[in-house]
Scaffold this motif. Structure first.
Motif, short mmCIF file in Angstrom:
data_model
loop_
_atom_site.label_atom_id
_atom_site.label_comp_id
_atom_site.label_asym_id
_atom_site.label_seq_id
_atom_site.Cartn_x
_atom_site.Cartn_y
_atom_site.Cartn_z
N GLU A 18 -17.19 -6.80 5.32
CA GLU A 18 -17.80 -5.98 4.26
C GLU A 18 -18.52 -4.76 4.82
O GLU A 18 -18.45 -3.67 4.23
CB GLU A 18 -18.75 -6.83 3.44
N ARG A 19 -19.22 -4.89 5.93
CA ARG A 19 -20.00 -3.77 6.44
C ARG A 19 -19.11 -2.61 6.87
O ARG A 19 -19.37 -1.45 6.54
CB ARG A 19 -20.89 -4.23 7.60
N ALA A 69 -16.10 2.56 5.59
CA ALA A 69 -14.87 3.25 5.21
C ALA A 69 -15.02 3.95 3.88
O ALA A 69 -14.58 5.10 3.70
CB ALA A 69 -13.71 2.26 5.16
N GLY A 70 -15.66 3.28 2.94
CA GLY A 70 -15.86 3.89 1.63
C GLY A 70 -16.76 5.11 1.68
O GLY A 70 -16.55 6.07 0.92
N ARG A 71 -17.74 5.10 2.56
CA ARG A 71 -18.70 6.21 2.62
C ARG A 71 -18.16 7.43 3.35
O ARG A 71 -18.43 8.57 2.93
CB ARG A 71 -20.01 5.74 3.29
N LEU A 92 -8.79 -9.15 -0.99
CA LEU A 92 -8.83 -7.74 -1.38
C LEU A 92 -9.56 -7.56 -2.71
O LEU A 92 -10.41 -6.67 -2.85
CB LEU A 92 -7.41 -7.19 -1.49
N ARG A 93 -9.24 -8.41 -3.68
CA ARG A 93 -9.83 -8.26 -5.02
C ARG A 93 -11.31 -8.64 -5.05
O ARG A 93 -12.11 -8.00 -5.75
CB ARG A 93 -9.06 -9.10 -6.03
N GLU A 94 -11.68 -9.67 -4.31
CA GLU A 94 -13.02 -10.23 -4.44
C GLU A 94 -14.00 -9.77 -3.38
O GLU A 94 -15.22 -9.89 -3.56
CB GLU A 94 -12.94 -11.77 -4.43
N VAL A 95 -13.50 -9.22 -2.27
CA VAL A 95 -14.39 -8.78 -1.19
C VAL A 95 -14.19 -7.30 -0.87
O VAL A 95 -15.14 -6.50 -0.93
CB VAL A 95 -14.18 -9.63 0.08
N THR A 96 -12.95 -6.92 -0.53
CA THR A 96 -12.69 -5.57 -0.06
C THR A 96 -12.97 -4.52 -1.13
O THR A 96 -13.73 -3.57 -0.90
CB THR A 96 -11.24 -5.44 0.43
N PRO A 156 -14.63 -4.64 -4.09
CA PRO A 156 -16.04 -4.51 -4.48
C PRO A 156 -16.88 -3.76 -3.45
O PRO A 156 -17.75 -2.96 -3.81
CB PRO A 156 -16.50 -5.96 -4.64
N ALA A 157 -16.62 -4.00 -2.15
CA ALA A 157 -17.36 -3.29 -1.10
C ALA A 157 -17.06 -1.80 -1.13
O ALA A 157 -17.96 -0.96 -1.00
CB ALA A 157 -17.04 -3.88 0.27
N LEU A 158 -15.80 -1.45 -1.30
CA LEU A 158 -15.43 -0.05 -1.39
C LEU A 158 -16.05 0.61 -2.60
O LEU A 158 -16.56 1.75 -2.54
CB LEU A 158 -13.90 0.09 -1.46
#
Length: 334
Positions: free
Chosen positions: A168-169, A174-176, A192-196, A198-200
């Motif tokens: 997640e970190r 990557a999102g920022r 992907l749906r439940e962790v990746t 949401p983090a992005l």
């Protein structure tokens, strides 16, 4: 859905050049070049001269084996040679390789990567605008750029930066700071749906507009039962190898497979590769891999990942008939 070809992990620069030519002729959107035994950006320099259309992606270039200035220069040159077709995929690698193989520092990889990417962008901005270079961070400092060393603005603009992430970190980083995510092959639809995602979404303030997700899909292909069995064995072995790596444990933990991760890690230290592969049961295989004829595989990839991935590649860690890959890609392109 766009489909990329992938160069062999052991491909040398001349082999990458040939693979890129073949990928362009076969209608692929791009080619991804891993960095294991050879320098990915050097290989893509040859591919850039040999091709005209396809995108050229490092998948990945090891960020922490370099510094932001050297990487900014390399990527700027490949972007120039390719006429603006580079996609700079970056990854951190793991501590043992950074410290013991490359002899470079390792600490707080997510924070270091965020600063690394920001430093590369600051260097490019200096070249693009002529502004004074003044990047001072915790890990990297770049405050000198004279006219003699300044290549000036790239006529094709700066390449997009894509960041490889699993946890997640790093996914939030990557999102920022990046233009897209390079998902790892050891992922699942659920993760992907439940962790990746949401983090992005958190990192990007709720919107993924303009942000690309690239996904390699473990694929089981074969023209007959014997070939498919060999393909399945290769995929089980590769899943086991990745699953033994602590950096990828969050995916297994997400599915309640923590005990499997511990077993694989223990067996890897014993180099019990065959036993590791047999530990990947059918449920684990089905979560990570898809199988079928080219038409069936394409339909299953679209069904599972069609609303998640912008680009995919077929990950086949075994000898596979290239015509099967090309046929699957054609079905995916519709």
């Amino acid at each position: 859905m766009q489909v990329d070809a992938v160069a062999e992990f052991s491909a040398n620069p001349l082999e990458v050049e040939a693979a890129a030519l073949a990928a362009e002729a076969d209608g692929y959107a791009g080619i991804t070049v891993p960095e294991t035994q050879h320098d990915a950006l050097l290989a893509l320099s040859l591919a850039a001269r040999a091709t005209e259309r396809i995108t050229l992606q490092t998948g990945i270039a090891v960020a922490f084996s370099r510094n932001p200035m050297t990487l900014a220069m390399q990527a700027n040159d490949v972007q120039l040679v390719s006429g603006g077709r580079l996609e700079l995929g970056l990854g951190s690698q793991v501590k043992a390789h950074i410290e013991r193989r490359f002899g470079m520092p390792w600490s707080r990889p997510a924070a270091r990567m965020e600063e690394f990417v920001s430093a590369v962008r600051a260097i490019w901005k200096c070249w693009e605008t002529g502004e004074r270079l003044r990047f001072e961070g915790e890990f990297y400092t770049h405050t000198l750029m004279t006219e003699f060393f300044d290549p000036g603005p790239n006529p094709h603009g700066n390449p997009p930066i894509l960041l490889a992430a699993v946890g997640e970190r790093m996914t939030e980083v990557a999102g920022r700071v990046s233009d897209g995510l390079l998902a790892h092959a050891l992922t699942t639809e659920s993760y992907l749906r439940e962790v990746t995602f949401p983090a992005l979404t958190r990192a990007r303030g709720g919107s993924l507009d303009g942000f690309a997700v690239t996904l390699p899909v473990f694929s089981v292909l074969g023209v007959d039962p014997q070939a498919r069995a060999k393909a399945e064995a290769g995929v089980r072995r590769q899943i086991a190898f990745y699953g033994s790596t602590p950096a990828y444990r969050p995916v297994l933990d997400h599915h309640g497979w923590g005990a499997l991760a511990e077993k694989l890690n223990r067996l890897s230290r014993q180099q019990a590769w065959d036993e590791m592969a047999t530990a990947i049961d059918d449920d684990v295989l089905a979560a990570f891999a898809l199988a079928g004829t080219p038409a069936e595989l394409a339909a299953r990839i679209e069904e599972r990942y069609g609303d998640l991935a912008d680009r995919v590649s077929l990950y086949t860690p075994y000898d596979v008939d290239p015509e099967l890959l090309t046929a699957t890609a054609k079905h995916l392109r519709g």
